[in-house]
Design an enzyme around this catalytic site. Structure first.
Site, mmCIF file in Angstrom:
data_model
loop_
_atom_site.group_PDB
_atom_site.id
_atom_site.type_symbol
_atom_site.label_atom_id
_atom_site.label_comp_id
_atom_site.label_asym_id
_atom_site.label_seq_id
_atom_site.Cartn_x
_atom_site.Cartn_y
_atom_site.Cartn_z
ATOM 1 N N ASN A 69 -23.619 -49.521 65.337
ATOM 2 C CA ASN A 69 -24.857 -49.124 66.010
ATOM 3 C C ASN A 69 -24.619 -48.137 67.142
ATOM 4 O O ASN A 69 -25.229 -47.066 67.169
ATOM 5 C CB ASN A 69 -25.582 -50.363 66.568
ATOM 6 N N GLU A 71 -22.091 -46.326 67.795
ATOM 7 C CA GLU A 71 -21.474 -45.103 67.288
ATOM 8 C C GLU A 71 -22.532 -44.169 66.693
ATOM 9 O O GLU A 71 -22.504 -42.953 66.927
ATOM 10 C CB GLU A 71 -20.396 -45.451 66.263
ATOM 11 N N HIS A 98 -31.972 -38.246 51.056
ATOM 12 C CA HIS A 98 -33.218 -38.034 51.785
ATOM 13 C C HIS A 98 -33.035 -37.446 53.178
ATOM 14 O O HIS A 98 -33.938 -36.781 53.683
ATOM 15 C CB HIS A 98 -33.991 -39.344 51.907
ATOM 16 N N ASN A 99 -31.899 -37.704 53.814
ATOM 17 C CA ASN A 99 -31.711 -37.283 55.203
ATOM 18 C C ASN A 99 -30.613 -36.252 55.387
ATOM 19 O O ASN A 99 -30.379 -35.805 56.502
ATOM 20 C CB ASN A 99 -31.407 -38.505 56.084
ATOM 21 N N ARG A 136 -39.008 -32.645 56.278
ATOM 22 C CA ARG A 136 -38.930 -33.733 57.272
ATOM 23 C C ARG A 136 -37.758 -33.515 58.215
ATOM 24 O O ARG A 136 -37.875 -33.779 59.424
ATOM 25 C CB ARG A 136 -38.836 -35.068 56.558
#
Length: 145
Positions: A69, A71, A98-99, A136
């Site tokens: 988390n 990191e 997606h990212n 996005r």
């Protein structure tokens, strides 16, 4: 592919294993530390790995800690870095598709070593889908300008 890698003390063991795995696959690995299981402050090591991606010194980065988390939070503070915290192969695949995640965070205390390697392999080989997902990402980047 040139991959920056970094961890804190809680992710050190997996960092070393993943580093060897990446070399076996033919990737160039830049180790930004840490270099032992002695307690340390993870931002000192994670930020330089993320900055290597942002400034073009590395194509991607892998960061590790106990949970992953902190990191991921540090890496995502670096403009141009999209760090996905992954705990299974599905999250790694979606982080890429997606990212277009250019940084991967894994928690050594959260997954087995075998699963961590499978996550890395999935993240390395999954392409970005583009299309609506690029729109996005553009919106995310505009919001952080």
């Amino acid at each position: 592919m040139k991959i920056a890698i970094a961890s804190d003390h809680a992710g050190y063991r997996y960092k070393e294993r993943i580093k060897a795995h990446l070399a076996e696959l033919g990737h160039e690995v830049a180790d930004h530390g840490c270099h032992s299981t002695e307690s340390c402050d993870y931002p000192d090591f994670i930020r330089p790995a993320a900055e290597a991606v942002a400034n073009g010194g590395a194509d991607r980065a892998i960061v590790l800690g106990g949970s992953g988390n902190g990191e991921a939070i540090v890496a995502n503070r670096v403009r141009g870095v999209r760090c996905a915290l992954c705990w299974n192969v599905e999250t790694a695949e979606l982080g890429r598709r997606h990212n277009n995640a250019n940084c991967l965070s894994i928690g050594e205390r959260q997954v087995s070593e075998e699963l961590a390697l499978a996550i890395v392999d999935t993240w390395l080989t999954t392409p970005f889908d583009g299309g609506r997902h690029q729109r996005r990402i553009d919106l995310i980047d505009a919001a952080s300008a």
